[in-house]
Motif scaffolding. Structure first.
Motif, short mmCIF file in Angstrom:
data_model
loop_
_atom_site.label_atom_id
_atom_site.label_comp_id
_atom_site.label_asym_id
_atom_site.label_seq_id
_atom_site.Cartn_x
_atom_site.Cartn_y
_atom_site.Cartn_z
N HIS A 16 45.32 53.00 34.19
CA HIS A 16 45.90 54.30 33.96
C HIS A 16 47.12 54.50 33.21
O HIS A 16 47.25 55.22 32.53
CB HIS A 16 46.49 54.70 35.66
CG HIS A 16 45.62 55.15 36.63
ND1 HIS A 16 45.06 56.59 36.45
CD2 HIS A 16 45.09 54.78 37.54
CE1 HIS A 16 44.05 56.93 37.62
NE2 HIS A 16 44.14 55.78 38.15
N ARG A 20 43.10 48.97 38.46
CA ARG A 20 43.13 50.29 38.47
C ARG A 20 44.72 50.97 38.10
O ARG A 20 44.47 51.70 36.97
CB ARG A 20 42.93 50.88 39.86
CG ARG A 20 43.02 52.31 39.95
CD ARG A 20 42.34 52.83 41.18
NE ARG A 20 43.24 52.34 42.22
CZ ARG A 20 44.54 52.79 42.62
NH1 ARG A 20 45.19 53.78 42.01
NH2 ARG A 20 45.29 52.14 43.66
N ARG A 57 42.78 46.44 42.63
CA ARG A 57 43.91 47.51 42.86
C ARG A 57 44.75 47.34 41.50
O ARG A 57 45.18 48.72 40.79
CB ARG A 57 44.62 47.15 43.95
CG ARG A 57 45.91 48.08 44.19
CD ARG A 57 46.73 47.74 45.39
NE ARG A 57 47.30 46.37 44.54
CZ ARG A 57 47.90 45.63 45.59
NH1 ARG A 57 48.19 45.55 46.76
NH2 ARG A 57 48.44 44.39 44.99
N CYS A 71 39.14 54.18 43.05
CA CYS A 71 38.38 53.78 41.60
C CYS A 71 37.59 54.59 40.95
O CYS A 71 37.08 54.64 39.82
CB CYS A 71 38.06 52.36 41.45
SG CYS A 71 39.21 51.00 41.83
N MET A 77 36.22 46.78 35.41
CA MET A 77 35.85 47.76 36.44
C MET A 77 34.39 47.73 36.94
O MET A 77 34.10 47.93 37.98
CB MET A 77 36.60 49.01 36.34
CG MET A 77 36.69 49.94 37.32
SD MET A 77 37.47 49.37 39.10
CE MET A 77 39.16 49.53 38.47
#
Length: 638
Positions: A91, A87, A84, A194, A110
């Motif tokens: 961004h 991610r 989490r 994701c 990832m």
């Protein structure tokens, strides 16, 4: 480690420290905040790297073959949190510098994390089928406290302990199921957020669909095709119907409901995903399941098959609320439509079968007579069918409401003159229908009674059959539908039949004795004795072959005959036998004593011809002609 990194952020010796300046506080607040966020995101990447690389499924370490979620739930939770945070960091980094080395690292991590989660998702779905069976999943929607399994101050302690242990075992299974469902949800939400939802959903659909298909197959549900039904005999089809009814209940209430709950739980974050998954898993299986009743409904219409059709309709009706709730997505509305289509076609078939039954009854023209005036096979078969129909009153009420049956209104109104007030309004049409079917049967029996050459036998035949009909109504659900008024009216008709039988069969015997006490000469007394003996022997010989199968009706007739005959003969015998005491061959003249009469009468109505005495010769049947009754007026004027 994280705390130290943050302090290092403010140290001039740290490689990630801010450039030296005359005063730290001279930096603009926005610049300071930006740098802090930059550092936090990069730190999140580094922290995630340590956790994710440990569980890289492509490395030769033990983690390649060990399940993360089975190995350590603490590490599994940490892994999900790291994904989490990773991610979020990606961004941010994309918005700042799409060429950042940290971003490239984050993307690699990832990929590794998603590969691991995909593997975990597959393993959990595959290896926990026992914890994800529909029954266990369904239990999660209403997990209750275990207070009901606590020790009780009453009852047997051993029983209470067994109940408590069983309860604890159930709770443990439910908890295990809840853990697995929670893990699946966490993984699904992580992968979808994701951008890897496609991979996750593909695995879920493939595994869960196979489980649904396998479950239905184990329940005996096959892929149904119309051509198969055309080649299937009714005995086999009837067996398939019984199996389908059992399987459909389990399939809907447990299998489909469990899948819907699991799907809703795992993909609770996305309505579209939930709908898509459930559609792929359940749509084809649901359509196939409810195609079966439609194929059955298309088979040859016959009233003998009506009960299986009604069982099918009742089964779908009972499941309708569950079907409405489970298949509530627009994409699976076709399953509801299929169930409704099958229901409507079943109603049409049942309606046709009802018409076929009535038509068959109306067309009956068999002239075979029942020996001894007993219950006709048409009466037995028809009342058996009608009483069985009455058990399905809920189904029939719906059908008759949707498809009113054609009726001869004038005759029906003559028979059913007043509403049956005992019943609710929606059952009135059904009650009238059953009353009408029985009336058709009674009219057929009237016609058959005309074929007897002996009037007394005709009335006994009608009495036997009407008594059987009344007794069937009284002892089945027909009693609730037709009401006490119907029974009372037809009991009055039965009493009229038995009275007419006695008059036709025994009136000559009754009239063979003097009507009023009077003084007779010996010659006159001998004449009355001879007349009585001849009349009784003839009546007894004829009536001993008659049949009354019901013990209550049989005893009632015997008592009625004996009450009219024995006391009158006893008084006549007592008064005149002394006068004839000197007669020669008195035994030939007076062959019956009063007590003998009672014994003879007690032997009646068993269907075994018996001669009252060896001197009695068989006599011809009565030549009295049968007077035809008007059926409807006869049954409606009582």
């Amino acid at each position: 480690m994280a705390k130290k990194s943050k302090f290092a952020f403010f140290s001039s010796s740290s490689p990630k420290s801010l450039p030296s300046s005359p005063s730290f506080t001279s930096f603009p607040a926005s610049r300071l905040s930006q740098n802090f966020t930059q550092y936090s995101m990069e730190e999140a990447v580094e922290r995630a790297e340590a956790v994710i690389r440990k569980w890289d499924p492509n490395t030769p370490s033990f983690t390649k073959i060990v399940s993360l979620f089975n190995h350590s739930r603490k590490e599994a939770k940490e892994f999900i949190i790291c994904v989490r945070d990773l991610r979020k960091a990606m961004h941010y980094l994309v918005s700042q510098d799409s060429q950042s080395p940290k971003l490239a690292l984050a993307q690699t991590l990832m990929q590794i994390a998603m590969t691991r989660l995909e593997k975990e998702f597959f393993q959990i779905l595959s290896s926990n089928r026992d914890k994800l069976d529909p029954e266990s999943v369904s239990a999660q929607s209403s997990i209750s406290s275990n207070s009901e399994f606590e020790d009780s101050t009453q009852g047997d302690d051993d029983d209470d302990n067994e109940i408590k242990k069983a309860g604890e075992s159930i709770i443990q299974v439910e908890k295990a199921s809840a853990v697995v469902m929670s893990d699946l949800k966490a993984i699904a939400e992580s992968m979808i957020s994701c951008g890897y939802g496609k991979e996750c959903i593909k695995i879920y659909k493939r595994i869960r669909k196979s489980i649904v298909d396998e479950g239905l197959s184990l329940l005996g549900i096959e892929t149904y095709r119309g051509s198969r039904f055309y080649r299937t005999d009714w005995v086999t089809l009837e067996h398939m119907i019984k199996n389908w009814i059992k399987a459909a209940k389990i399939g809907v209430v447990t299998l489909f409901r469990g899948e819907k709950l699991l799907c809703d739980h795992v993909f609770s974050a996305s309505n579209s995903t939930r709908e898509s998954c459930f559609y792929e898993i359940a749509y084809e299986a649901g359509i196939n399941l409810f195609k079966f009743p439609e194929f059955v409904a298309k088979e040859k219409k016959s009233h003998e098959r009506i009960f299986s059709l009604m069982d099918l309709q009742a089964s779908i009706s009972d499941l309708s609320q569950d079907i409405e709730i489970i298949f509530n997505f627009s994409s699976v509305a076709g399953v509801k439509s299929q169930a409704l289509t099958s229901l409507q076609k079943l109603k049409v078939s049942i309606h046709s079968a009802l018409i076929d039954f009535e038509s068959t009854l109306q067309k009956d023209s068999t002239k075979a007579l029942t020996p001894g005036g007993g219950v006709h096979k048409l009466t037995r078969s028809t009342m058996s069918f009608i009483s069985s129909l009455s058990k399905h009153s809920r189904v029939l009420s719906e059908i008759i409401a949707d498809h009113p049956l054609p009726r001869n209104t004038r005759l029906l109104e003559a028979y059913v003159r007043t509403p049956m007030l005992e019943h609710e309004e929606h059952n009135h049409a059904l009650s009238v229908h059953f009353a009408w079917l029985i009336l058709v049967l009674l009219c057929k029996l009237d016609t058959k009674a005309e074929h007897y050459k002996d009037v007394s036998l005709s009335y006994l035949f009608l009495a036997n059959n009407l008594h059987f009909i009344i007794d069937t109504v009284r002892s089945t659900h027909l009693r609730d539908l037709l009401g006490e008024g119907w029974i009372t009216k037809h009991e009055d008709k039965l009493n009229a039949y038995t009275a007419n039988y006695e008059i036709a069969a025994w009136s000559n015997v009754y009239m063979s004795l003097p009507e009023e006490p009077t003084d007779l000469s010996p010659a006159e007394a001998k004449t009355y004795f001879r007349r009585f003996h001849t009349a009784f022997e003839e009546a007894y010989t004829k009536q001993s072959s008659r049949v009354v199968q019901d013990a209550k009706l049989r005893d009632g007739l015997k008592v009625s005959i004996a009450k009219k005959l024995v006391p009158a003969y006893r008084e006549f015998y007592r008064k005149y036998i002394p006068m004839l005491g000197q007669e020669r061959n008195i035994e030939m003249l007076v062959r019956f004593k009063p007590d003998n009469l009672e014994n003879y009468i007690s032997d009646l109505f068993h269907g075994t011809p018996i001669l009252a005495s060896s001197s009695v010769s068989s006599s011809s049947s009565s030549s009295s002609s049968w007077i035809s009754l008007d059926c409807v007026s006869g049954y409606s004027s009582v």
